[in-house]
Scaffold this active site. Structure first.
Site, PDB file in Angstrom:
ATOM      1  N   CYS A  66       1.020  -1.188   0.056  1.00  0.00           N
ATOM      2  CA  CYS A  66      -0.084  -0.047   0.023  1.00  0.00           C
ATOM      3  C   CYS A  66       1.050   1.497   0.093  1.00  0.00           C
ATOM      4  CB  CYS A  66      -1.023   0.046   1.189  1.00  0.00           C
ATOM      5  SG  CYS A  66      -2.015  -1.201   1.164  1.00  0.00           S
ATOM      6  N   HIS A  76      -3.161   7.656   2.748  1.00  0.00           N
ATOM      7  CA  HIS A  76      -3.560   6.109   2.176  1.00  0.00           C
ATOM      8  C   HIS A  76      -5.013   5.803   2.653  1.00  0.00           C
ATOM      9  CE1 HIS A  76      -3.895   2.282   0.976  1.00  0.00           C
ATOM     10  NE2 HIS A  76      -3.564   1.766   2.305  1.00  0.00           N
ATOM     11  N   ASN A 105     -10.117   0.269  -0.165  1.00  0.00           N
ATOM     12  CA  ASN A 105      -8.393   0.355  -0.094  1.00  0.00           C
ATOM     13  C   ASN A 105      -7.839  -0.469  -1.663  1.00  0.00           C
ATOM     14  OD1 ASN A 105      -5.646  -0.241   0.145  1.00  0.00           O
ATOM     15  ND2 ASN A 105      -5.790  -1.006   2.347  1.00  0.00           N
TER      16      ASN A 105
HETATM   17  O1  UT7 Z   1      -3.301  -0.556   3.999  1.00  0.00           O
HETATM   18  C1  UT7 Z   1      -2.969  -0.916   5.264  1.00  0.00           C
HETATM   19  C2  UT7 Z   1      -3.733  -2.177   5.353  1.00  0.00           C
HETATM   20  N1  UT7 Z   1      -4.812  -2.359   6.029  1.00  0.00           N
HETATM   21  C3  UT7 Z   1      -5.160  -1.616   7.169  1.00  0.00           C
HETATM   22  O2  UT7 Z   1      -4.879  -0.528   7.210  1.00  0.00           O
HETATM   23  C4  UT7 Z   1      -6.347  -2.034   7.817  1.00  0.00           C
HETATM   24  C5  UT7 Z   1      -6.209  -1.854   9.400  1.00  0.00           C
HETATM   25  N2  UT7 Z   1      -7.198  -2.483  10.342  1.00  0.00           N
HETATM   26  C6  UT7 Z   1      -8.680  -2.180  10.122  1.00  0.00           C
HETATM   27  O3  UT7 Z   1      -8.860  -1.439   9.187  1.00  0.00           O
HETATM   28  C7  UT7 Z   1      -9.534  -2.778  11.385  1.00  0.00           C
HETATM   29  O4  UT7 Z   1      -8.779  -3.428  12.138  1.00  0.00           O
HETATM   30  C8  UT7 Z   1     -10.385  -3.676  10.432  1.00  0.00           C
HETATM   31  C9  UT7 Z   1     -11.460  -2.777   9.630  1.00  0.00           C
HETATM   32  C10 UT7 Z   1      -9.686  -4.786   9.673  1.00  0.00           C
HETATM   33  C11 UT7 Z   1     -11.476  -4.357  11.681  1.00  0.00           C
HETATM   34  O5  UT7 Z   1     -12.091  -3.245  12.605  1.00  0.00           O
HETATM   35  P1  UT7 Z   1     -11.778  -3.669  14.133  1.00  0.00           P
HETATM   36  O6  UT7 Z   1     -12.392  -2.374  14.891  1.00  0.00           O
HETATM   37  O7  UT7 Z   1     -10.121  -3.476  14.478  1.00  0.00           O
HETATM   38  O8  UT7 Z   1     -12.254  -5.055  14.470  1.00  0.00           O
HETATM   39  P2  UT7 Z   1     -11.631  -6.226  15.099  1.00  0.00           P
HETATM   40  O9  UT7 Z   1     -10.819  -6.854  14.140  1.00  0.00           O
HETATM   41  O10 UT7 Z   1     -11.384  -5.922  16.593  1.00  0.00           O
HETATM   42  O11 UT7 Z   1     -13.005  -7.039  15.140  1.00  0.00           O
HETATM   43  C12 UT7 Z   1     -14.175  -6.882  15.705  1.00  0.00           C
HETATM   44  C13 UT7 Z   1     -15.191  -7.967  15.337  1.00  0.00           C
HETATM   45  C14 UT7 Z   1     -14.664  -9.284  15.434  1.00  0.00           C
HETATM   46  O12 UT7 Z   1     -15.550  -9.942  16.226  1.00  0.00           O
HETATM   47  P3  UT7 Z   1     -15.415 -10.547  17.613  1.00  0.00           P
HETATM   48  O13 UT7 Z   1     -14.250 -11.386  17.667  1.00  0.00           O
HETATM   49  O14 UT7 Z   1     -15.550  -9.224  18.283  1.00  0.00           O
HETATM   50  O15 UT7 Z   1     -16.715 -11.571  17.953  1.00  0.00           O
HETATM   51  C15 UT7 Z   1     -14.454  -9.909  14.189  1.00  0.00           C
HETATM   52  O16 UT7 Z   1     -14.602 -11.391  13.750  1.00  0.00           O
HETATM   53  O17 UT7 Z   1     -15.714  -7.592  14.220  1.00  0.00           O
HETATM   54  C16 UT7 Z   1     -15.694  -8.887  13.454  1.00  0.00           C
HETATM   55  N3  UT7 Z   1     -15.430  -8.840  11.967  1.00  0.00           N
HETATM   56  C17 UT7 Z   1     -16.642  -8.615  11.246  1.00  0.00           C
HETATM   57  N4  UT7 Z   1     -17.852  -8.410  11.660  1.00  0.00           N
HETATM   58  C18 UT7 Z   1     -18.753  -8.113  10.605  1.00  0.00           C
HETATM   59  C19 UT7 Z   1     -14.309  -8.795  11.295  1.00  0.00           C
HETATM   60  N5  UT7 Z   1     -14.722  -8.409   9.924  1.00  0.00           N
HETATM   61  C20 UT7 Z   1     -16.033  -8.298   9.832  1.00  0.00           C
HETATM   62  C21 UT7 Z   1     -16.889  -8.013   8.887  1.00  0.00           C
HETATM   63  N6  UT7 Z   1     -18.494  -7.930   9.057  1.00  0.00           N
HETATM   64  N7  UT7 Z   1     -16.622  -7.797   7.555  1.00  0.00           N
END
Ligand code: UT7
Length: 328
Positions: free
Chosen positions: A115, A252, A282
């Site tokens: 990225c 980004h 992204n």
């Molecule tokens: O270019 C650089 C590349 N990437 C990034 O910069 C991404 C960086 N990370 C993020 O943007 C965020 O961490 C995410 C958007 C990927 C996730 O958001 P979060 O607030 O950090 O959520 P989390 O990973 O803490 O997950 C919270 C919950 C989990 O469930 P439990 O374990 O709390 O029951 C996940 O399983 O949300 C669940 N979850 C979803 N639920 C619905 C994860 N993906 C999804 C989804 N839909 N697509």
């Protein structure tokens, strides 16, 4: 006495015509439009058509940037394409773009910093121009990230889209005592200790497969804001500027919450932040030049404006580039 500056002469972007909404993803994995919008800010993404390759996207963006600059491929002597999703293992996407532009002189190569790729490629081209190794560079960020998504993995498949963005960067002699145009400073960083937090689980010399994106989202999120703000502050300091001097911030486009967090921490007013993540998701190396293209074409960014570009991605890699805009 004059000094060599690297000045952006034109910018262009290309997005595939097919749009995929969050509602469509609801039928593929256990997710919801509400969750995706709340946690990421993403509402839709563009997806390359069957047979449409990264070099097709890159060439379309490059042609628009050349047209914006009032130039042709004849004027270019360096092409750098930042990509993680090449058409073939080799040749480079840049070689294919060179051929598609009908350009048979100069040199072309790819650069891979995921990225952060565009910011890395821009700094590389800047060095080539300032050292005299090239005069006019096409710098492209292009990715078809949807091709390496696991459409059953809700942690990743909702986050990415396809696209390409490009700039024409040209060496220009500048008087040292006037406000310098073009790239004023660049800061690039990487730290391979973090590679497993965001990677593709396949490759030529490991599995012999293409693989899929795997990400510990929370871990990436945790590091993102601090890493981004470090390179932004360093790039500002290198140029003797502060956040208050910035006219525009082009981050980004991975997650709206990361964008807002970085803007707050650096001290950039929200109205100066260019946001496309809601419509593009992204697009990896394409995200920064696509956002730049949008803000230039809608008239927000004007000649003389001070613009901060920033990106962070797999590796980890991260970087920032401070530019005084000069193209009209
Ligand atoms: O270019 C650089 C590349 N990437 C990034 O910069 C991404 C960086 N990370 C993020 O943007 C965020 O961490 C995410 C958007 C990927 C996730 O958001 P979060 O607030 O950090 O959520 P989390 O990973 O803490 O997950 C919270 C919950 C989990 O469930 P439990 O374990 O709390 O029951 C996940 O399983 O949300 C669940 N979850 C979803 N639920 C619905 C994860 N993906 C999804 C989804 N839909 N697509």
């Amino acid at each position: 006495m004059t000094i060599t500056c690297s000045v952006i002469r034109g910018v262009g972007g290309y997005l595939p015509s097919k749009v995929m909404t969050n509602a469509e993803l609801e039928s593929m994995v256990d997710t919801s439009d509400e969750w995706i919008v709340q946690r990421t800010g993403i509402r839709q993404r563009h997806v390359a058509a069957k047979g449409e390759t990264t070099s097709d996207l890159a060439t379309a963006a490059a042609q628009k940037a050349l047209a914006h600059a009032g130039m042709t491929a004849k004027d270019v002597d360096l092409i750098i394409v930042a990509t993680t999703t090449p058409d073939y293992t080799f040749p480079s996407v840049a070689s294919l773009v060179q051929e598609k532009l009908g350009m048979h002189h100069g040199c072309a190569f790819d650069q891979q910093a995921v990225c952060s790729g565009f910011v890395f490629a821009l700094a590389t081209a800047d060095s080539y121009l300032k050292s005299g190794m090239a005069r006019t560079a096409l710098v492209v960020g292009a990715d078809t990230m949807t091709r390496i998504l696991d459409w059953k993995d809700r942690n990743t498949c909702v986050l990415f889209g396809d696209g390409a963005g490009a700039v024409v960067l040209q060496a220009q002699q500048c008087a040292p005592d006037e406000p310098r145009p073009g790239i004023l400073s660049s800061r690039l960083r990487s730290d391979g200790r973090h590679w497993k937090k965001l990677y593709v689980d396949g490759g030529v010399s490991s599995t012999g497969t293409i693989g899929h994106i795997r990400m510990q989202g929370r871990e990436v999120f945790k590091h993102a804001v601090a890493m981004i703000t470090d390179v932004i502050n360093d790039a500002l300091a290198d140029a003797g500027k502060s956040a208050a001097d910035l006219d525009w911030f082009i981050p980004h486009q991975a997650n709206r919450r990361i964008i807002d967090g970085a803007g707050r921490k650096v001290g950039i007013a929200p109205e100066k932040v260019v946001v496309t993540v809601d419509r593009h998701a992204n697009t990896s190396a394409a995200s920064v030049p696509l956002a730049l293209d949008e803000a230039v074409r809608d008239g927000r960014i004007k000649a003389g404006d001070l613009v901060m570009l920033e990106a962070m991605g797999g590796g980890f890699t991260w970087g920032a580039s401070l530019i005084r805009w000069s193209a009209d």
